[in-house]
Design an enzyme around this catalytic site. Structure first.
Site, PDB file in Angstrom:
ATOM      1  N   ARG A  51       3.930  -8.138 -10.820  1.00  9.02           N
ATOM      2  CA  ARG A  51       5.251  -8.624 -10.444  1.00  9.02           C
ATOM      3  C   ARG A  51       5.216  -9.832  -9.513  1.00  9.02           C
ATOM      4  O   ARG A  51       6.093 -10.682  -9.572  1.00  9.02           O
ATOM      5  CB  ARG A  51       6.009  -7.498  -9.759  1.00  9.02           C
ATOM      6  CG  ARG A  51       7.326  -7.234 -10.421  1.00  9.02           C
ATOM      7  CD  ARG A  51       8.065  -6.119  -9.832  1.00  9.02           C
ATOM      8  NE  ARG A  51       7.325  -5.300  -8.880  1.00  9.02           N
ATOM      9  CZ  ARG A  51       7.767  -4.160  -8.412  1.00  9.02           C
ATOM     10  NH1 ARG A  51       8.932  -3.713  -8.815  1.00  9.02           N
ATOM     11  NH2 ARG A  51       7.075  -3.451  -7.550  1.00  9.02           N
ATOM     12  N   HIS A 178     -11.752   9.199 -14.064  1.00  8.09           N
ATOM     13  CA  HIS A 178     -12.943   8.477 -13.601  1.00  8.09           C
ATOM     14  C   HIS A 178     -14.121   9.416 -13.357  1.00  8.09           C
ATOM     15  O   HIS A 178     -15.261   8.981 -13.288  1.00  8.09           O
ATOM     16  CB  HIS A 178     -12.632   7.603 -12.379  1.00  8.09           C
ATOM     17  CG  HIS A 178     -12.384   8.370 -11.130  1.00  8.09           C
ATOM     18  ND1 HIS A 178     -11.145   8.852 -10.788  1.00  8.09           N
ATOM     19  CD2 HIS A 178     -13.212   8.758 -10.152  1.00  8.09           C
ATOM     20  CE1 HIS A 178     -11.236   9.494  -9.645  1.00  8.09           C
ATOM     21  NE2 HIS A 178     -12.469   9.456  -9.240  1.00  8.09           N
ATOM     22  N   LYS A 182     -18.732   9.057 -14.039  1.00  2.00           N
ATOM     23  CA  LYS A 182     -19.788   9.212 -13.038  1.00  2.00           C
ATOM     24  C   LYS A 182     -21.116   9.522 -13.735  1.00  2.00           C
ATOM     25  O   LYS A 182     -21.171  10.350 -14.639  1.00  2.00           O
ATOM     26  CB  LYS A 182     -19.452  10.355 -12.070  1.00  2.00           C
ATOM     27  CG  LYS A 182     -18.358  10.009 -11.084  1.00  2.00           C
ATOM     28  CD  LYS A 182     -18.069  11.224 -10.214  1.00  2.00           C
ATOM     29  CE  LYS A 182     -16.829  11.040  -9.374  1.00  2.00           C
ATOM     30  NZ  LYS A 182     -17.038  10.256  -8.167  1.00  2.00           N
ATOM     31  N   GLU A 216     -13.607  17.633  -0.261  1.00  2.00           N
ATOM     32  CA  GLU A 216     -13.402  16.326   0.376  1.00  2.00           C
ATOM     33  C   GLU A 216     -13.179  16.520   1.866  1.00  2.00           C
ATOM     34  O   GLU A 216     -12.652  17.558   2.277  1.00  2.00           O
ATOM     35  CB  GLU A 216     -12.161  15.641  -0.226  1.00  2.00           C
ATOM     36  CG  GLU A 216     -12.283  15.346  -1.708  1.00  2.00           C
ATOM     37  CD  GLU A 216     -11.000  14.728  -2.260  1.00  2.00           C
ATOM     38  OE1 GLU A 216     -10.985  13.520  -2.458  1.00  2.00           O
ATOM     39  OE2 GLU A 216     -10.027  15.472  -2.457  1.00  2.00           O
ATOM     40  N   ASP A 235      -3.449  17.422  -8.916  1.00  2.00           N
ATOM     41  CA  ASP A 235      -4.188  16.208  -8.570  1.00  2.00           C
ATOM     42  C   ASP A 235      -5.670  16.314  -8.938  1.00  2.00           C
ATOM     43  O   ASP A 235      -6.305  15.303  -9.233  1.00  2.00           O
ATOM     44  CB  ASP A 235      -4.049  15.952  -7.061  1.00  2.00           C
ATOM     45  CG  ASP A 235      -4.572  14.585  -6.657  1.00  2.00           C
ATOM     46  OD1 ASP A 235      -4.155  13.603  -7.289  1.00  2.00           O
ATOM     47  OD2 ASP A 235      -5.400  14.496  -5.722  1.00  2.00           O
ATOM     48  N   HIS A 240      -9.811  16.550 -13.221  1.00  2.37           N
ATOM     49  CA  HIS A 240     -11.239  16.409 -12.918  1.00  2.37           C
ATOM     50  C   HIS A 240     -12.023  17.715 -13.060  1.00  2.37           C
ATOM     51  O   HIS A 240     -13.052  17.773 -13.719  1.00  2.37           O
ATOM     52  CB  HIS A 240     -11.438  15.870 -11.500  1.00  2.37           C
ATOM     53  CG  HIS A 240     -10.695  14.605 -11.215  1.00  2.37           C
ATOM     54  ND1 HIS A 240     -10.606  13.583 -12.125  1.00  2.37           N
ATOM     55  CD2 HIS A 240     -10.003  14.191 -10.134  1.00  2.37           C
ATOM     56  CE1 HIS A 240      -9.895  12.592 -11.610  1.00  2.37           C
ATOM     57  NE2 HIS A 240      -9.508  12.947 -10.402  1.00  2.37           N
TER      58      HIS A 240
HETATM   59  P1  NAD Z   1       0.142  -0.117  -6.478  1.00  2.00           P
HETATM   60  O1  NAD Z   1       1.516   0.317  -6.095  1.00  2.00           O
HETATM   61  O2  NAD Z   1      -0.800  -0.551  -5.410  1.00  2.00           O
HETATM   62  O3  NAD Z   1       0.273  -1.355  -7.499  1.00  2.00           O
HETATM   63  C1  NAD Z   1       1.189  -1.366  -8.540  1.00  2.00           C
HETATM   64  C2  NAD Z   1       1.034  -2.640  -9.356  1.00  2.00           C
HETATM   65  O4  NAD Z   1       2.009  -2.605 -10.395  1.00  2.00           O
HETATM   66  C3  NAD Z   1       1.268  -3.924  -8.586  1.00  2.00           C
HETATM   67  O5  NAD Z   1       0.364  -4.913  -9.061  1.00  2.00           O
HETATM   68  C4  NAD Z   1       2.705  -4.317  -8.979  1.00  2.00           C
HETATM   69  O6  NAD Z   1       2.940  -5.720  -8.945  1.00  2.00           O
HETATM   70  C5  NAD Z   1       2.738  -3.805 -10.399  1.00  2.00           C
HETATM   71  N1  NAD Z   1       4.110  -3.545 -10.822  1.00  2.00           N
HETATM   72  C6  NAD Z   1       4.981  -2.638 -10.319  1.00  2.00           C
HETATM   73  N2  NAD Z   1       6.163  -2.709 -10.967  1.00  2.00           N
HETATM   74  C7  NAD Z   1       6.041  -3.668 -11.904  1.00  2.00           C
HETATM   75  C8  NAD Z   1       6.907  -4.212 -12.884  1.00  2.00           C
HETATM   76  N3  NAD Z   1       8.159  -3.789 -13.037  1.00  2.00           N
HETATM   77  N4  NAD Z   1       6.426  -5.187 -13.675  1.00  2.00           N
HETATM   78  C9  NAD Z   1       5.173  -5.651 -13.553  1.00  2.00           C
HETATM   79  N5  NAD Z   1       4.303  -5.166 -12.644  1.00  2.00           N
HETATM   80  C10 NAD Z   1       4.736  -4.207 -11.822  1.00  2.00           C
HETATM   81  O7  NAD Z   1      -0.457   1.047  -7.368  1.00  2.00           O
HETATM   82  P2  NAD Z   1      -2.007   1.437  -7.566  1.00  2.00           P
HETATM   83  O8  NAD Z   1      -2.434   2.268  -6.417  1.00  2.00           O
HETATM   84  O9  NAD Z   1      -2.795   0.228  -7.885  1.00  2.00           O
HETATM   85  O10 NAD Z   1      -1.926   2.419  -8.813  1.00  2.00           O
HETATM   86  C11 NAD Z   1      -1.753   1.978 -10.148  1.00  2.00           C
HETATM   87  C12 NAD Z   1      -1.892   3.173 -11.075  1.00  2.00           C
HETATM   88  O11 NAD Z   1      -3.193   3.719 -10.962  1.00  2.00           O
HETATM   89  C13 NAD Z   1      -0.928   4.324 -10.753  1.00  2.00           C
HETATM   90  O12 NAD Z   1      -0.576   4.972 -11.944  1.00  2.00           O
HETATM   91  C14 NAD Z   1      -1.787   5.244  -9.908  1.00  2.00           C
HETATM   92  O13 NAD Z   1      -1.348   6.572  -9.976  1.00  2.00           O
HETATM   93  C15 NAD Z   1      -3.124   5.084 -10.589  1.00  2.00           C
HETATM   94  N6  NAD Z   1      -4.279   5.398  -9.741  1.00  2.00           N
HETATM   95  C16 NAD Z   1      -4.464   4.732  -8.554  1.00  2.00           C
HETATM   96  C17 NAD Z   1      -5.590   5.030  -7.787  1.00  2.00           C
HETATM   97  C18 NAD Z   1      -5.870   4.290  -6.505  1.00  2.00           C
HETATM   98  O14 NAD Z   1      -6.926   4.548  -5.921  1.00  2.00           O
HETATM   99  N7  NAD Z   1      -5.015   3.413  -6.060  1.00  2.00           N
HETATM  100  C19 NAD Z   1      -6.499   6.008  -8.213  1.00  2.00           C
HETATM  101  C20 NAD Z   1      -6.273   6.662  -9.433  1.00  2.00           C
HETATM  102  C21 NAD Z   1      -5.161   6.343 -10.177  1.00  2.00           C
END
Ligand code: NAD
Length: 484
Positions: A51, A178, A182, A216, A235, A240
């Protein structure tokens, strides 16, 4: 060691959510490490799409910082990093509108592997899938990568599968867990199916029980809002731990190929008995020395969400009838440690007399940290004074056994992304697997919600609530100690 890495083709990897936390901490640094390992072909490109309004240069600055912070030791090679950054592009995009899509369509090449990584909340999966089709960015050769959480129950998982299935065939969808990326998790399959030693004993005739622990030390502070709506069951267990259970319990697939492996995993999930609530212990960490409890971290002082769960499961099939599986996972426990232990039965008759007590072989596979395997065997205690028995570990740390090669092992995300580019779905969950896991999980959660079950408090830094110990003691068994 001669490298037997399968080369990858040129690709465009488009990361929706390319400015998010996951991209910053895992995906982009992982890609950089693969670049350093010479795994990124000359014309491969990474396109961030999110975004935020920014241009290529601003995105490269963002990625430079991310890689420097999270890239590990490779991050210090400045000229290589600059070369990597030239592979990066950025397109501002709105998943819910049409802004930016024409620019993306101009940029993405049609004559290379195209993978779209949905690193955004699951609420956007359907929007992204529909817009990819609408703007001519999708056909039956593109690949879609989706992140957890894949639903929060069976109905929402089905809806997500359906939203993707409207635009893509199942063979195009890569659902990431993920844990499957591993190294040691894949080693479970190598140990079981690459050796003659273990498989003949891998059944209820010889195995007393199996334990799976994922402990953890961190709490939920910082992500309490998300976690409090989820809890350990959703979760960690549904995805997992369930995957670990499948790999340890499944029948040998005929080949190490995606559907052969996934068919066998699915059969395990379908053979799981409904779990009786007497065989579940839910816990929540109480105040620690630092003065904050789960409820403080979750900012919900009336929360009944579990930050710990232990359970006893039965798999109703020919191989495992009568061998219980004990699973536990939790936050703020005494050590960070993931381990699977196969506890074998007693020898049928002790020639050394009853006073020698119980000696059991145990095979423990440590997933983290200090990845390796330990096999507890019984030997004679050294010295005079008759035959006394002693259990000693045959301990193998993979780092010791493999030397410097062990250090270059790609992390889970690196491996999984490269598998997407290679078109190998073996380590990704199939839609029916995810649905089967939710179909088993849903009634368990519904049961405790209907009872307004209150999780048992446990002390941070402990092994979880006392009741989790009792779950084992009642069966005359013990958990292995949680230690690093
Ligand atoms: P985040 O909130 O940090 O980032 C979200 C991203 O989506 C940003 O780049 C934002 O610009 C984009 N975005 C949001 N709305 C948008 C729209 N309408 N149009 C275009 N882009 C848009 O989220 P995150 O932590 O990076 O997580 C992303 C996904 O991965 C989620 O489903 C989360 O559950 C999953 N996930 C995250 C982690 C982690 O460690 N952060 C681990 C496992 C899974």
């Amino acid at each position: 060691m001669v490298s037997r890495v399968i080369p990858v083709e040129n690709f465009d990897l488009i990361i929706f959510g390319g400015t998010g936390d996951l991209a910053r901490r895992k995906i982009l640094p992982g890609l950089y490490r693969r670049f350093c390992a010479g795994q990124m072909p000359e014309k491969a490109r990474i396109i961030g799409a999110a975004r935020s309004e920014m241009d290529n240069d601003a995105y490269r600055d963002f990625v430079r910082v991310a890689v420097t912070e999270f890239g590990g030791k490779t991050a210090s090679e400045a000229n290589v990093l600059e070369e990597f950054l030239q592979r990066l592009h950025y397109v501002p995009i709105d998943a819910r509108g049409d802004g930016g899509w024409a620019d993306l369509a101009k940029l993405v090449r049609k004559d290379v592997v195209r993978a779209y990584y949905f690193s955004v909340g699951p609420g956007l999966f359907g929007d992204l899938a529909a817009r990819l089709t609408k703007h001519g960015l999708a056909d039956d050769t593109v690949r879609i990568v989706v992140e957890k959480p894949f639903g929060r129950d069976l109905a929402s998982a089905k809806a997500l599968n359906q939203a993707l299935a409207e635009h893509f065939d199942e063979s195009q969808v890569y659902r990431i867990d993920h844990y499957l990326g591993k190294e040691t998790v894949q080693n479970l399959m190598a140990v079981r199916f690459g050796n003659m030693l273990f498989e003949p004993l891998w059944n209820s005739q010889y195995v007393d029980h199996i334990q799976i622990t994922v402990a953890e030390t961190v709490g939920v502070a910082g992500r309490g809002g998300y976690y409090d709506k989820s809890g350990a069951m959703r979760d960690m267990v549904q995805n997992h731990l369930m995957q670990l259970l499948c790999l340890i319990a499944m029948e040998p697939p005929s080949k190490f190929e995606p559907d052969a492996v996934r068919d066998e995993k699915l059969k395990v999930i379908r053979a799981l008995d409904p779990v009786d609530h007497h065989h579940i212990v839910r816990g929540q960490y109480a105040d620690g020395p630092d003065g904050h409890s789960y409820r403080d971290d979750a900012e919900n002082l009336r929360s009944f969400t579990e930050s710990f769960i232990a359970m006893r499961l039965n798999i109703s099939n020919w191989r495992w009838a009568g061998t219980p599986f004990y699973l536990r996972t939790g936050k703020r426990l005494k050590a960070r440690s993931s381990e699977i232990t196969v506890v074998f039965k007693d020898a049928p008759h002790s020639i050394f007399g009853a006073e020698e007590g119980r000696h059991r072989n145990m095979l423990s596979i440590r997933l983290q940290p200090n990845e390796g395997m330990t096999l507890d065997v019984t030997i004679k205690e050294p010295g005079p004074g008759g035959m006394r028995l002693l259990d000693v570990p045959l301990d193998m740390s993979f780092a010791d056994a493999l030397g410097p090669d062990a250090e270059d092992v790609p992390d889970a995300y690196e491996r999984l992304i490269m598998d997407v580019i290679r078109g190998n779905q073996t380590l990704f969950m199939r839609g029916d697997e995810v649905e089967a896991a939710w179909a088993w999980t849903d009634p368990v959660i519904a049961e405790w919600e209907a009872r307004n079950d209150v999780p048992k408090p446990y002390e941070p830094g402990s092994a979880g609530p006392e009741d989790a110990m009792m779950l084992m003691h009642r069966d005359d068994r013990r958990w292995r100690e949680i230690k690093t």
